[in-house]
Write a protein that holds these residues in place. Structure first.
Motif, PDB file in Angstrom:
ATOM      1  N   ALA A   7     -22.351  -9.468  36.746  1.00  0.00           N
ATOM      2  CA  ALA A   7     -20.971  -9.307  36.293  1.00  0.00           C
ATOM      3  C   ALA A   7     -20.984  -9.058  34.788  1.00  0.00           C
ATOM      4  CB  ALA A   7     -20.179 -10.568  36.602  1.00  0.00           C
ATOM      5  N   PRO A   8     -20.067  -8.268  34.263  1.00  0.00           N
ATOM      6  CA  PRO A   8     -20.040  -8.036  32.820  1.00  0.00           C
ATOM      7  C   PRO A   8     -19.774  -9.347  32.071  1.00  0.00           C
ATOM      8  CG  PRO A   8     -18.083  -7.151  33.846  1.00  0.00           C
ATOM      9  CD  PRO A   8     -19.002  -7.591  34.950  1.00  0.00           C
ATOM     10  N   ASN A   9     -20.427  -9.498  30.959  1.00  0.00           N
ATOM     11  CA  ASN A   9     -20.286 -10.672  30.095  1.00  0.00           C
ATOM     12  C   ASN A   9     -20.725 -11.969  30.778  1.00  0.00           C
ATOM     13  OD1 ASN A   9     -19.238  -8.891  28.232  1.00  0.00           O
ATOM     14  ND2 ASN A   9     -17.135  -9.347  28.769  1.00  0.00           N
ATOM     15  N   SER A  10     -21.710 -11.913  31.674  1.00  0.00           N
ATOM     16  CA  SER A  10     -22.178 -13.131  32.323  1.00  0.00           C
ATOM     17  C   SER A  10     -23.257 -13.800  31.466  1.00  0.00           C
ATOM     18  CB  SER A  10     -22.706 -12.829  33.716  1.00  0.00           C
ATOM     19  OG  SER A  10     -23.834 -11.986  33.641  1.00  0.00           O
ATOM     20  N   ARG A  11     -23.276 -15.113  31.488  1.00  0.00           N
ATOM     21  CA  ARG A  11     -24.207 -15.897  30.680  1.00  0.00           C
ATOM     22  C   ARG A  11     -25.578 -15.955  31.323  1.00  0.00           C
ATOM     23  NH1 ARG A  11     -20.629 -20.700  28.783  1.00  0.00           N
ATOM     24  NH2 ARG A  11     -19.749 -19.540  27.094  1.00  0.00           N
ATOM     25  N   ILE A  12     -26.599 -15.857  30.494  1.00  0.00           N
ATOM     26  CA  ILE A  12     -27.973 -15.974  30.962  1.00  0.00           C
ATOM     27  C   ILE A  12     -28.503 -17.366  30.641  1.00  0.00           C
ATOM     28  CG2 ILE A  12     -30.311 -15.079  30.763  1.00  0.00           C
ATOM     29  CD1 ILE A  12     -28.982 -12.427  29.776  1.00  0.00           C
ATOM     30  N   ALA A  13     -28.370 -17.767  29.373  1.00  0.00           N
ATOM     31  CA  ALA A  13     -28.860 -19.075  28.935  1.00  0.00           C
ATOM     32  C   ALA A  13     -27.941 -19.600  27.846  1.00  0.00           C
ATOM     33  CB  ALA A  13     -30.277 -18.964  28.412  1.00  0.00           C
ATOM     34  N   GLU A  14     -27.919 -20.933  27.716  1.00  0.00           N
ATOM     35  CA  GLU A  14     -27.049 -21.575  26.733  1.00  0.00           C
ATOM     36  C   GLU A  14     -27.828 -22.679  26.026  1.00  0.00           C
ATOM     37  OE1 GLU A  14     -22.494 -23.259  26.589  1.00  0.00           O
ATOM     38  OE2 GLU A  14     -23.539 -23.150  28.480  1.00  0.00           O
ATOM     39  N   ASN A  15     -27.562 -22.853  24.733  1.00  0.00           N
ATOM     40  CA  ASN A  15     -28.207 -23.891  23.940  1.00  0.00           C
ATOM     41  C   ASN A  15     -27.180 -25.001  23.696  1.00  0.00           C
ATOM     42  OD1 ASN A  15     -29.731 -25.413  22.212  1.00  0.00           O
ATOM     43  ND2 ASN A  15     -30.006 -23.811  20.681  1.00  0.00           N
ATOM     44  N   LYS A  16     -27.126 -25.963  24.608  1.00  0.00           N
ATOM     45  CA  LYS A  16     -26.134 -27.033  24.497  1.00  0.00           C
ATOM     46  C   LYS A  16     -26.472 -28.016  23.381  1.00  0.00           C
ATOM     47  CE  LYS A  16     -24.777 -26.728  29.285  1.00  0.00           C
ATOM     48  NZ  LYS A  16     -24.707 -27.376  30.582  1.00  0.00           N
ATOM     49  N   VAL A  39     -36.435  -8.028  30.275  1.00  0.00           N
ATOM     50  CA  VAL A  39     -35.115  -7.718  30.811  1.00  0.00           C
ATOM     51  C   VAL A  39     -35.061  -8.075  32.294  1.00  0.00           C
ATOM     52  CG1 VAL A  39     -33.434  -5.879  31.245  1.00  0.00           C
ATOM     53  CG2 VAL A  39     -34.713  -5.913  29.106  1.00  0.00           C
ATOM     54  N   LYS A  40     -36.133  -7.758  33.021  1.00  0.00           N
ATOM     55  CA  LYS A  40     -36.179  -8.100  34.447  1.00  0.00           C
ATOM     56  C   LYS A  40     -36.132  -9.607  34.652  1.00  0.00           C
ATOM     57  CE  LYS A  40     -38.668  -4.017  35.965  1.00  0.00           C
ATOM     58  NZ  LYS A  40     -39.918  -3.511  36.548  1.00  0.00           N
ATOM     59  N   ALA A  41     -36.844 -10.350  33.810  1.00  0.00           N
ATOM     60  CA  ALA A  41     -36.838 -11.806  33.915  1.00  0.00           C
ATOM     61  C   ALA A  41     -35.451 -12.360  33.568  1.00  0.00           C
ATOM     62  CB  ALA A  41     -37.894 -12.410  33.007  1.00  0.00           C
ATOM     63  N   LEU A  42     -34.779 -11.757  32.596  1.00  0.00           N
ATOM     64  CA  LEU A  42     -33.439 -12.209  32.233  1.00  0.00           C
ATOM     65  C   LEU A  42     -32.440 -11.941  33.352  1.00  0.00           C
ATOM     66  CD1 LEU A  42     -33.218 -11.162  28.486  1.00  0.00           C
ATOM     67  CD2 LEU A  42     -33.409 -13.460  29.408  1.00  0.00           C
ATOM     68  N   ARG A  43     -32.633 -10.862  34.093  1.00  0.00           N
ATOM     69  CA  ARG A  43     -31.742 -10.586  35.229  1.00  0.00           C
ATOM     70  C   ARG A  43     -31.830 -11.682  36.273  1.00  0.00           C
ATOM     71  NH1 ARG A  43     -32.954  -4.588  35.045  1.00  0.00           N
ATOM     72  NH2 ARG A  43     -31.199  -3.823  33.830  1.00  0.00           N
ATOM     73  N   PRO A 111     -29.400 -20.137  17.668  1.00  0.00           N
ATOM     74  CA  PRO A 111     -28.912 -19.335  18.793  1.00  0.00           C
ATOM     75  C   PRO A 111     -28.058 -20.203  19.708  1.00  0.00           C
ATOM     76  CG  PRO A 111     -31.181 -19.959  19.159  1.00  0.00           C
ATOM     77  CD  PRO A 111     -30.811 -20.467  17.788  1.00  0.00           C
ATOM     78  N   LEU A 112     -26.944 -19.675  20.164  1.00  0.00           N
ATOM     79  CA  LEU A 112     -26.049 -20.420  21.048  1.00  0.00           C
ATOM     80  C   LEU A 112     -26.179 -19.982  22.510  1.00  0.00           C
ATOM     81  CD1 LEU A 112     -22.794 -20.548  18.904  1.00  0.00           C
ATOM     82  CD2 LEU A 112     -24.574 -22.271  19.121  1.00  0.00           C
ATOM     83  N   THR A 113     -26.047 -18.684  22.755  1.00  0.00           N
ATOM     84  CA  THR A 113     -26.109 -18.196  24.128  1.00  0.00           C
ATOM     85  C   THR A 113     -26.798 -16.838  24.201  1.00  0.00           C
ATOM     86  OG1 THR A 113     -23.944 -17.152  23.936  1.00  0.00           O
ATOM     87  CG2 THR A 113     -23.997 -19.333  24.909  1.00  0.00           C
ATOM     88  N   LEU A 114     -27.335 -16.548  25.361  1.00  0.00           N
ATOM     89  CA  LEU A 114     -27.791 -15.210  25.731  1.00  0.00           C
ATOM     90  C   LEU A 114     -26.867 -14.755  26.850  1.00  0.00           C
ATOM     91  CD1 LEU A 114     -31.678 -15.450  26.012  1.00  0.00           C
ATOM     92  CD2 LEU A 114     -30.364 -14.350  24.221  1.00  0.00           C
ATOM     93  N   TYR A 115     -26.364 -13.528  26.776  1.00  0.00           N
ATOM     94  CA  TYR A 115     -25.452 -13.041  27.798  1.00  0.00           C
ATOM     95  C   TYR A 115     -25.531 -11.529  27.906  1.00  0.00           C
ATOM     96  CZ  TYR A 115     -22.482 -12.228  23.718  1.00  0.00           C
ATOM     97  OH  TYR A 115     -22.002 -11.815  22.510  1.00  0.00           O
ATOM     98  N   TRP A 116     -25.016 -11.014  29.013  1.00  0.00           N
ATOM     99  CA  TRP A 116     -24.950  -9.573  29.249  1.00  0.00           C
ATOM    100  C   TRP A 116     -23.624  -9.040  28.726  1.00  0.00           C
ATOM    101  CZ3 TRP A 116     -29.171  -7.190  30.907  1.00  0.00           C
ATOM    102  CH2 TRP A 116     -30.117  -7.909  31.625  1.00  0.00           C
TER     103      TRP A 116
END
Length: 158
Positions: A7-16, A39-43, A111-116
């Motif tokens: 989905a557009p703007n979906s989160r991959i990882a977050e630094n809580k 990129v494949k691993a992030l998907r 870094p806070l988040t990784l997202y698409w």
């Protein structure tokens, strides 16, 4: 034509932990320079930002310590490094502004988040100031207070 399965703007990882350890002053959206296997691993969501930090070196910004674990089906002719240093992409004026802020005492980049975003991987970084121990305790108190209020509201609604 490739199909997008995310989905557009979906989160991959977050630094809580960043929100617990730092006061967030400003946020920036940065692009990332990645290899194909990353990129494949992030998907598939195989990323971690908990021990990551951002460093400015020679007028460029790098993400250090962020792990992207390779897939088991990764190519055999590619050597994969899960904790490789990744270059972040920002505009020159933003980088100059960040350099000036980071040189001040107490400021750092986290870094806070990784997202698409539109098929690209973005990293949200923040200009942050470290919290003292008593600030962390007050953060815990506030969080527990909010939980108690939510529990009370739930019990009333039942």
């Amino acid at each position: 034509m490739a199909t997008k399965n995310k989905a557009p703007n979906s989160r991959i990882a977050e630094n809580k932990r960043a929100f617990y350890n730092y006061f967030i002053e400003e946020r920036f959206e940065a692009g990332m320079v990645l290899y194909g296997w990353e990129v494949k691993a992030l998907r598939s969501g195989k990323a971690q930002l908990t021990d990551a930090y951002v460093l400015i070196r020679d007028g460029e910004i790098f993400l250090i310590g962020g792990q992207i674990n390779p897939l088991h089906t990764a190519s055999t002719h590619v050597s994969t490094e899960p904790d490789r240093t990744k270059k972040l992409l920002l505009k020159k004026d933003e980088i100059k502004r960040l350099i000036g802020k980071v040189e001040q005492k107490g400021y750092t980049l986290v870094p806070l988040t990784l997202y698409w975003k539109n098929g690209y991987v973005k990293c949200e970084i923040a200009l942050a100031k470290g919290k003292a121990e008593y600030d962390k305790r007050s953060t815990i108190k506030e969080r527990e207070g909010k939980r108690e209020v939510e529990r009370a509201m739930k019990s009333r609604n039942r």
